[in-house]
Motif scaffolding. Sequence first.
Motif, PDB file in Angstrom:
ATOM      1  N   LYS A  27       0.686  -1.230  -0.069  1.00 53.42           N
ATOM      2  CA  LYS A  27       0.107   0.064  -0.191  1.00 53.42           C
ATOM      3  C   LYS A  27       0.773   1.266   0.003  1.00 53.42           C
ATOM      4  CE  LYS A  27      -3.463   2.623   2.577  1.00 53.42           C
ATOM      5  NZ  LYS A  27      -4.489   2.371   3.627  1.00 53.42           N
ATOM      6  N   ALA A  28       1.824   1.394   0.729  1.00 50.97           N
ATOM      7  CA  ALA A  28       2.824   2.280   0.839  1.00 50.97           C
ATOM      8  C   ALA A  28       3.553   2.556  -0.635  1.00 50.97           C
ATOM      9  CB  ALA A  28       3.893   2.251   1.914  1.00 50.97           C
ATOM     10  N   ASP A  29       3.539   1.548  -1.358  1.00 53.08           N
ATOM     11  CA  ASP A  29       4.371   1.640  -2.633  1.00 53.08           C
ATOM     12  C   ASP A  29       3.354   1.981  -3.700  1.00 53.08           C
ATOM     13  OD1 ASP A  29       6.963   0.744  -1.659  1.00 53.08           O
ATOM     14  OD2 ASP A  29       6.556  -1.178  -2.173  1.00 53.08           O
ATOM     15  N   GLY A  30       2.141   2.570  -3.242  1.00 51.77           N
ATOM     16  CA  GLY A  30       1.232   2.957  -4.070  1.00 51.77           C
ATOM     17  C   GLY A  30       0.361   2.015  -4.651  1.00 51.77           C
ATOM     18  N   LEU A  31       0.331   0.694  -4.396  1.00 52.67           N
ATOM     19  CA  LEU A  31      -0.919  -0.139  -4.619  1.00 52.67           C
ATOM     20  C   LEU A  31      -2.027   0.017  -3.977  1.00 52.67           C
ATOM     21  CD1 LEU A  31       1.440  -3.384  -5.407  1.00 52.67           C
ATOM     22  CD2 LEU A  31       0.569  -1.712  -7.147  1.00 52.67           C
ATOM     23  N   ASN A  32      -3.410  -0.301  -4.677  1.00 55.23           N
ATOM     24  CA  ASN A  32      -4.658  -0.197  -3.873  1.00 55.23           C
ATOM     25  C   ASN A  32      -4.631  -1.607  -3.575  1.00 55.23           C
ATOM     26  OD1 ASN A  32      -7.242  -0.457  -3.092  1.00 55.23           O
ATOM     27  ND2 ASN A  32      -7.888   0.852  -5.055  1.00 55.23           N
ATOM     28  N   VAL A  33      -4.667  -2.186  -2.380  1.00 57.68           N
ATOM     29  CA  VAL A  33      -4.466  -3.628  -1.895  1.00 57.68           C
ATOM     30  C   VAL A  33      -5.632  -3.659  -0.810  1.00 57.68           C
ATOM     31  CG1 VAL A  33      -3.186  -5.454  -0.764  1.00 57.68           C
ATOM     32  CG2 VAL A  33      -2.030  -3.561  -2.122  1.00 57.68           C
ATOM     33  N   ASP A  34      -6.319  -4.758  -0.999  1.00 56.91           N
ATOM     34  CA  ASP A  34      -7.451  -5.123  -0.005  1.00 56.91           C
ATOM     35  C   ASP A  34      -7.302  -6.713   0.166  1.00 56.91           C
ATOM     36  OD1 ASP A  34      -8.691  -2.656  -0.242  1.00 56.91           O
ATOM     37  OD2 ASP A  34     -10.110  -3.274  -1.748  1.00 56.91           O
TER      38      ASP A  34
END
Length: 362
Positions: A27-34
């Motif tokens: 998430k911190a790397d810019g991915l939208n993760v659920d």
Amino acid sequence: MKILHVITSLQTGGAEKLMVDLLPRLKADGLNVDLLIFNGDDTPFKRDVEAAGIKVFDLGKGGSVYSPIRLWKLIPFLRKYDIVHTHNTAPQLFAAVGSVLCSVVLCTTEHNTSNRRRGWKWYAPLDRWMYSRYHKIICISKKAEENLRLHIGDSSTKIFTINNGVDIAKFASANASSELELTAPGSRKIIMVAGFRWEKDQDTLIRSIALLPRHFHLFLVGDGSRRGECEALTTECGVKDRVHFLGLRTDVAQLLHAADYVVMSSHFEGLSLSSIEGMSVGKPFLASNVDGLREVTLGAGILFPHQDATALANKIIEIDSNPELYASIADKCSKRAVEYDISTMAAAYYQCYKETSTNSCK
């Protein structure tokens, strides 16, 4: 890029711990993760993931994770994400079936060097079909990759290894908990962090305590279906007063620092996160000489023969009687742990998603 990770539950385990450590970094790397869990029971790991800002969905609480109802609940989620990444057998299988009914890009992580279903010859064709539905298959160690290729007969480049990783700095810098000393004042403290599941071998470690002097105490962190058997074994071996069951914990780093020895006794592993965590705290690490532990431990910690309680006890006595040997092993373990830092793993996962997304659009 929208990515959904799917796992059976967030109970204690390496795959579950991976969700806690990896998803916030992605998430911190810019991915939208659920994250989607088949069994949504509340656990410390679940609270940790939610506290990190990861959105967590579930398909119900309790019941069998293989219920067909969970398949039908899963399918709508498959349609909403660019990549669906599964962990553990039930999510792997149900996502593969779901991919027949809707268009979805699938990735999975293989967390073990073996599993029970590989012993079922009748199941092998289903396994091969299941893995064929995946665009990328990540194995957490070279041995896990080697064994999977042999099992499904696949030599393609879609199967590859990304070694498991741990937040080494977090574990190395933690303060020691006072709990172990309060529980067993003046004792030599051995700790093992693992779920009480069939692939783990707390039994051998418990038997080794019966062979060690009485000032050695064992602390077992975790929970699971075999905990009752292990508790009964402590009575059978006459060490009930020297084996302490701590249950599920969120202060594992602090507990590890408070111990004198860290042990991982297993029948097999993929690449044990608990082992790397144990190596990172500057204490001697001892492990069963089995797949998934051998690769991490060899040349740093101490390997003992599988299920050999006498050999384990003798190794601990040998190290404990030699302060220079103790310090040397602890130093080698700390240096080995650095090779498995989570930042390297997170970067490799990010690259995998980037390549998968690009290829799926062609």
